[in-house]
Design an enzyme around this catalytic site. Structure first.
Site, short mmCIF file in Angstrom:
data_model
loop_
_atom_site.label_atom_id
_atom_site.label_comp_id
_atom_site.label_asym_id
_atom_site.label_seq_id
_atom_site.Cartn_x
_atom_site.Cartn_y
_atom_site.Cartn_z
N HIS A 1 0.88 -1.17 0.00
CA HIS A 1 0.00 0.00 0.00
C HIS A 1 0.92 1.22 0.00
CE1 HIS A 1 -2.42 -2.93 2.36
NE2 HIS A 1 -3.49 -2.33 1.89
N ASP B 1 2.24 2.13 3.37
CA ASP B 1 3.15 1.18 4.04
C ASP B 1 4.58 1.57 3.79
OD1 ASP B 1 0.90 -0.47 4.26
OD2 ASP B 1 1.50 -1.72 2.55
C1 XUL Z 1 -7.55 -6.44 4.42
C2 XUL Z 1 -6.76 -6.85 3.25
C3 XUL Z 1 -5.94 -5.79 2.62
C4 XUL Z 1 -5.87 -5.88 1.14
C5 XUL Z 1 -5.14 -4.76 0.47
O1 XUL Z 1 -8.31 -7.43 4.98
O2 XUL Z 1 -6.76 -7.99 2.88
O3 XUL Z 1 -4.67 -5.85 3.18
O4 XUL Z 1 -5.26 -7.08 0.74
O5 XUL Z 1 -5.64 -3.52 0.80
#
Ligand code: XUL
Ligand code: CO
Length: 442
Positions: A104, A107
């Protein structure tokens, strides 16, 4: 990577030692270089490491703060710490022999005081990641934007009742998409953790769903404008943190995409634990996506049957993974997607070594499931059973039904005049479960 700068000085690159090995820091089933059907196992399985769990996870849970402390979490300012952390991450990716990673935006780079500052931080870290990708050969599976942690997104991002928040989220995704493109990402994920509602008393459901569709159309348009060729992926989850999330499961995701003319642009990123939360099996979600030609990628983890939330554990359940792998292999593999370990260490797993052990277990379990599923399919018994079970639709009136050449009137006559009462034909579930067991233990 210079030895003096190693963040995991006591851990060497994980080697494949075969099923008999007793070394906890070795693979027993995942042999990345082994060629199977003209492709290495690394290329078949396309394992990916989730940056958010493995390098931003602290072990915190709703009842207590973090427990996991990492030696690299120090430096003069947040951006330098983020760079050192990323160096550690790429050393880990190499040593665990994962060809991909996923992130992300927030992150990898700290949120700034303004969007412009956040974007500058992200640029610095994307530059850093480009250098590390070049140096190590590790590639980006997918990128995404965190549209759920910051308080501004407390009532959603694309489905926020405030158009100002929608605009902010659009700006953030624009940047995350461009960053993913700069890093050569194979895909871009939309997980709408706060795209849903807590109470319908304050929610216009129809309007919110239309706003979500508008947002996704804008993303498609922007990808086209910048020439982004990666696959867009919806990651369904029924709840948590929101009470009711709009991308509930694959089936409702397909209905949503089709309703809004988006189905050509998206596939699904199916996550094991999200399937469980939706009241489905992992295999069910995969099968539904494949049935519509829309399986894009996998977030590999598992829940806990006794805990009702998304525990994001590493899975070592080879039986469940084999059931998941069978439809994937039937469909020709995972394509441009991969198996991304969206999984985290347990709160008391505080050793650096635990990060390796967790991924070794997950990778070995998937590798074993891959081998078992290949073997089972090569034997042909499951496919033969299915063919025979539906054979009555291959000829005669069964074929006419499939071709829609008959209606109720003709079928009524047929039953009254010729067919009469159907014979019971066993579903043979126990036979098939025993067959699966025989492949699991050979
Ligand atoms: C949350 C989840 C996230 C997604 C990406 O449950 O799985 O980490 O994979 O935003
Ligand atoms: Co996920």
């Amino acid at each position: 990577m210079k030895k003096s700068r190693a963040h995991f000085p006591r851990i060497k690159t994980i080697a494949y030692e075969g099923p008999q090995s007793t070394n906890p820091l070795a693979f027993r089933h995942y042999n990345p270089d082994e060629v199977i059907d003209g492709k290495t196992m690394a290329a078949h399985l396309r394992f990916s490491i989730a940056y958010w769990h493995s390098f931003r996870g602290t072990g915190g849970d709703p009842f207590g703060p973090g427990t996991i402390q990492r030696p690299w979490e120090k430096g003069p300012d947040p951006v330098s710490i983020a760079k050192t952390r990323m160096d550690a991450a790429f050393e880990f990716f190499q040593k665990i022999r994962a060809p991909f990673w996923a992130f992300h935006d927030r992150d990898i780079a700290p949120e700034g005081r303004t969007l412009a500052e956040s974007n500058r931080h992200l640029d610095a870290l994307v530059d850093h990641a480009r250098g590390l990708q070049r140096a190590t050969g590790v590639k980006l599976l997918w990128g995404t934007a965190n549209l759920f942690s910051h308080p501004r997104y407390m009532c959603g991002a694309a489905t926020n009742p405030d158009a100002h928040v929608f605009a902010y989220a659009a700006a953030q995704v624009k940047k995350a998409l461009e960053s993913t493109q700069r890093l050569g990402g194979e895909g871009y994920v939309f997980w709408g953790g706060r795209e849903g509602y807590e109470t319908l008393l304050n929610t216009n459901l129809k309007r919110e769903q239309e706003h979500l569709a508008a947002f996704l159309h804008m993303a498609v348009d922007h990808a086209k404008a910048i020439g982004f060729k990666g696959q867009f992926l919806i990651e369904p989850k029924p709840m948590e943190p929101t009470k009711h999330q709009y991308d509930f499961d694959v089936a409702s995701g397909i209905a949503f995409l089709r309703t809004h003319g988006l189905e050509k642009h998206f596939k699904f990123n199916v996550e094991t634990n999200h399937a469980t939360l939706a009241g489905h099996t992992f295999q069910h979600e995969i099968e539904v996506a494949i049935a519509h030609g829309m399986l894009g990628s996998i977030d590999a983890n598992s829940g806990d049957p006794l805990l009702g939330w998304d525990t994001d554990q590493f899975s070592t359940d080879v039986r469940e993974l084999t059931l998941a792998m069978i439809p994937i292999l039937r469909a020709g593999g995972i394509g441009r997607g991969g198996f991304n370990f969206d999984a985290k260490l347990r709160r008391p797993s505080t050793d650096l070594e635990d990060l390796f052990l967790a991924h070794i277990g997950g990778m070995d379990a998937y590798a074993l499931a891959f081998k078992v599923a290949r073997h089972a399919l090569a034997d042909g018994k499951f496919d033969a059973f299915l063919d025979q079970r539906y054979a009555s639709y291959d000829t005669g009136f069964g074929r006419d039904i499939e071709k829609r050449r008959v209606g109720f009137k003709e079928l009524n006559q047929l039953v009254l005049r010729k067919l009469g009462e159907p014979k019971l034909r066993s579903g043979k579930q126990e036979y098939l479960e025993n067959l699966l067991l025989s492949y699991l233990h050979r």
